[in-house]
Scaffold this motif. Sequence first.
Motif, mmCIF file in Angstrom:
data_model
loop_
_atom_site.group_PDB
_atom_site.id
_atom_site.type_symbol
_atom_site.label_atom_id
_atom_site.label_comp_id
_atom_site.label_asym_id
_atom_site.label_seq_id
_atom_site.Cartn_x
_atom_site.Cartn_y
_atom_site.Cartn_z
ATOM 1 N N LEU A 1 16.773 -120.430 60.653
ATOM 2 C CA LEU A 1 15.852 -121.506 61.055
ATOM 3 C C LEU A 1 15.333 -121.200 62.454
ATOM 4 N N LYS A 2 14.027 -121.313 62.625
ATOM 5 C CA LYS A 2 13.424 -120.954 63.909
ATOM 6 C C LYS A 2 13.046 -122.166 64.751
ATOM 7 N N GLY A 3 13.104 -123.330 64.160
ATOM 8 C CA GLY A 3 12.716 -124.508 64.935
ATOM 9 C C GLY A 3 12.982 -125.784 64.168
ATOM 10 N N ASP A 4 12.356 -126.839 64.645
ATOM 11 C CA ASP A 4 12.668 -128.188 64.179
ATOM 12 C C ASP A 4 11.398 -129.022 64.400
ATOM 13 N N LEU A 5 11.002 -129.795 63.394
ATOM 14 C CA LEU A 5 9.725 -130.513 63.501
ATOM 15 C C LEU A 5 9.893 -132.029 63.613
ATOM 16 N N HIS A 6 11.073 -132.503 63.973
ATOM 17 C CA HIS A 6 11.270 -133.961 64.027
ATOM 18 C C HIS A 6 12.333 -134.284 65.076
ATOM 19 N N ASP B 1 7.481 -118.764 77.768
ATOM 20 C CA ASP B 1 7.170 -117.547 76.995
ATOM 21 C C ASP B 1 7.864 -117.525 75.643
ATOM 22 N N ASP B 2 9.128 -117.957 75.644
ATOM 23 C CA ASP B 2 9.903 -117.808 74.409
ATOM 24 C C ASP B 2 10.158 -119.129 73.691
ATOM 25 N N PHE B 3 9.497 -120.188 74.132
ATOM 26 C CA PHE B 3 9.743 -121.486 73.495
ATOM 27 C C PHE B 3 8.478 -122.344 73.548
ATOM 28 N N THR B 4 8.171 -122.990 72.423
ATOM 29 C CA THR B 4 6.981 -123.849 72.373
ATOM 30 C C THR B 4 7.376 -125.267 72.002
ATOM 31 N N LEU B 5 6.997 -126.207 72.856
ATOM 32 C CA LEU B 5 7.166 -127.617 72.517
ATOM 33 C C LEU B 5 5.853 -128.077 71.901
ATOM 34 N N LEU B 6 5.912 -128.399 70.614
ATOM 35 C CA LEU B 6 4.718 -128.848 69.894
ATOM 36 C C LEU B 6 4.550 -130.350 70.084
ATOM 37 N N SER B 7 3.307 -130.775 70.245
ATOM 38 C CA SER B 7 3.061 -132.211 70.286
ATOM 39 C C SER B 7 3.183 -132.750 68.865
ATOM 40 N N GLY B 8 3.477 -134.030 68.762
ATOM 41 C CA GLY B 8 3.619 -134.585 67.420
ATOM 42 C C GLY B 8 3.871 -136.073 67.434
ATOM 43 N N ILE B 9 4.151 -136.570 66.252
ATOM 44 C CA ILE B 9 4.405 -137.997 66.083
ATOM 45 C C ILE B 9 5.208 -138.198 64.796
ATOM 46 N N GLU B 10 6.068 -139.187 64.790
ATOM 47 C CA GLU B 10 6.584 -139.683 63.515
ATOM 48 C C GLU B 10 5.819 -140.979 63.279
ATOM 49 N N VAL B 11 4.799 -140.877 62.472
ATOM 50 C CA VAL B 11 3.883 -142.002 62.307
ATOM 51 C C VAL B 11 4.350 -142.857 61.133
ATOM 52 N N ILE C 1 1.980 -131.604 65.104
ATOM 53 C CA ILE C 1 2.736 -131.918 63.884
ATOM 54 C C ILE C 1 2.732 -133.428 63.636
ATOM 55 N N VAL C 2 2.360 -133.807 62.434
ATOM 56 C CA VAL C 2 2.396 -135.218 62.047
ATOM 57 C C VAL C 2 3.433 -135.384 60.930
ATOM 58 N N VAL C 3 4.536 -136.067 61.279
ATOM 59 C CA VAL C 3 5.547 -136.438 60.287
ATOM 60 C C VAL C 3 5.249 -137.884 59.905
ATOM 61 N N ALA C 4 5.037 -138.144 58.634
ATOM 62 C CA ALA C 4 4.758 -139.511 58.182
ATOM 63 C C ALA C 4 5.990 -140.057 57.472
ATOM 64 N N SER C 5 6.472 -141.228 57.926
ATOM 65 C CA SER C 5 7.670 -141.829 57.336
ATOM 66 C C SER C 5 7.499 -143.337 57.194
ATOM 67 N N THR D 1 -1.446 -135.541 57.607
ATOM 68 C CA THR D 1 -0.009 -135.479 57.328
ATOM 69 C C THR D 1 0.457 -134.040 57.098
ATOM 70 N N ASP D 2 1.471 -133.639 57.846
ATOM 71 C CA ASP D 2 2.070 -132.310 57.668
ATOM 72 C C ASP D 2 3.394 -132.392 56.917
ATOM 73 N N VAL D 3 4.202 -133.386 57.283
ATOM 74 C CA VAL D 3 5.558 -133.491 56.739
ATOM 75 C C VAL D 3 5.785 -134.928 56.273
ATOM 76 N N LEU D 4 6.382 -135.076 55.097
ATOM 77 C CA LEU D 4 6.766 -136.399 54.613
ATOM 78 C C LEU D 4 8.228 -136.621 55.007
ATOM 79 N N GLY D 5 8.461 -137.539 55.962
ATOM 80 C CA GLY D 5 9.794 -137.706 56.556
ATOM 81 C C GLY D 5 10.718 -138.565 55.701
ATOM 82 N N HIS D 6 12.023 -138.295 55.802
ATOM 83 C CA HIS D 6 13.089 -139.046 55.073
ATOM 84 C C HIS D 6 12.529 -139.950 53.978
ATOM 85 N N VAL D 7 12.140 -139.309 52.877
ATOM 86 C CA VAL D 7 11.259 -139.950 51.899
ATOM 87 C C VAL D 7 11.836 -141.192 51.219
ATOM 88 N N THR D 8 13.144 -141.255 51.016
ATOM 89 C CA THR D 8 13.673 -142.452 50.328
ATOM 90 C C THR D 8 14.179 -143.519 51.287
#
Length: 332
Positions: free
Chosen positions: A94-99, A159-169, A189-193, A218-225
């Motif tokens: 795993l190279k990163g984390d989106l939430h 150089d070796d790390f990127t903080l991506l902007s995002g939201i858990e909408v 990154i847009v996580v929709a939950s 929407t990029d990611v559907l968060g904790h769907v249930t």
Amino acid sequence: MDPIEALTEIAYLLERERSSAFKSKAFRRAADVIGSLQPERLADPARLKGTPGIGDTTYRVIREALDGQVPTYLAELREHAGVTPRASSLRSRLKGDLHAHSDWSDGTTSIESMADAARALGHDYLALTDHSPRLRVANGLSAERLEQQLDVVAGLSSDDFTLLSGIEVDILEDGALDQTPELLGRLGIVVASAHSKLRMEKRPMTRRLLGAVADPHTDVLGHVTGRLVEGSRGTRPPSEFDATAVFEACAERGVAVEINSRPERQDPPDELIAIALDAGCLFSIDSDAHAPGQLSLLDYGAERAERLGVPEDRIITTWPLDRLVDWTNRPR
Ligand SMILES: [Zn+2]
Ligand SMILES: [Zn+2]
């Protein structure tokens, strides 16, 4: 042992085992206090007693660390921390984390400390995804506050790390997303939950989730249930919806299904991951961390994904950053 390291490791381990934020914050605060003192103050530790921000427990930890011991409190926590899932080979890929959350919404620490912890864990990237306005209990960000946050986030990559902007909408009851399309379009990154009305009937809940998946941001559907299987918040059954329809829509639109790593969520359940696999979905293994120590909860999600046979190439968080960014910019 360095007292700041001891205090920080204690906070980290408390966060990972999801103790109260009040507890871990006390150790982080004491570490800050020690860090701000002149070094000669540490030569006479007894004088630290009664210093604002240092209580009985944190004093004992500092004292033991300065005496060259591993503080008892830390030693006990380390023993607990031995109880982790079977090491998965997937975790190491795993190279990163989106939430992940910061204290701008309901996380316990600053954006900087989340970024530092992600970097220390070896991540190439982390998306900061604080909550949206409608989630008032979690101090969701208004459009104005989110704009301010974008400036902070932009300054924290290296150089070796990127903080991506995002939201858990939040996914509103009608399937719309709880932020302006203009602002959603500017985020990495847009996580929709969904966080409210999780007991909706199956049909409107299906429509609601399909609405979120169809949103071009929407990029990611968060904790769907939305289920909770253990922990201090009690348990909650999964939401009911037509999983085949929702996951087929995800596959068609290139939206990734989140495998939420938090042990109290384990969302989606195994049988739904099987449906999403059949539908051809992408997956994102995320920590949903609310504190630095929780970023390592990815271990649990990786173990589940490996056990359930999710192919590595369909897990977007194994992708290098440039491939991930290409995917977020896909035409839709
Ligand atoms: Zn959430
Ligand atoms: Zn979250």
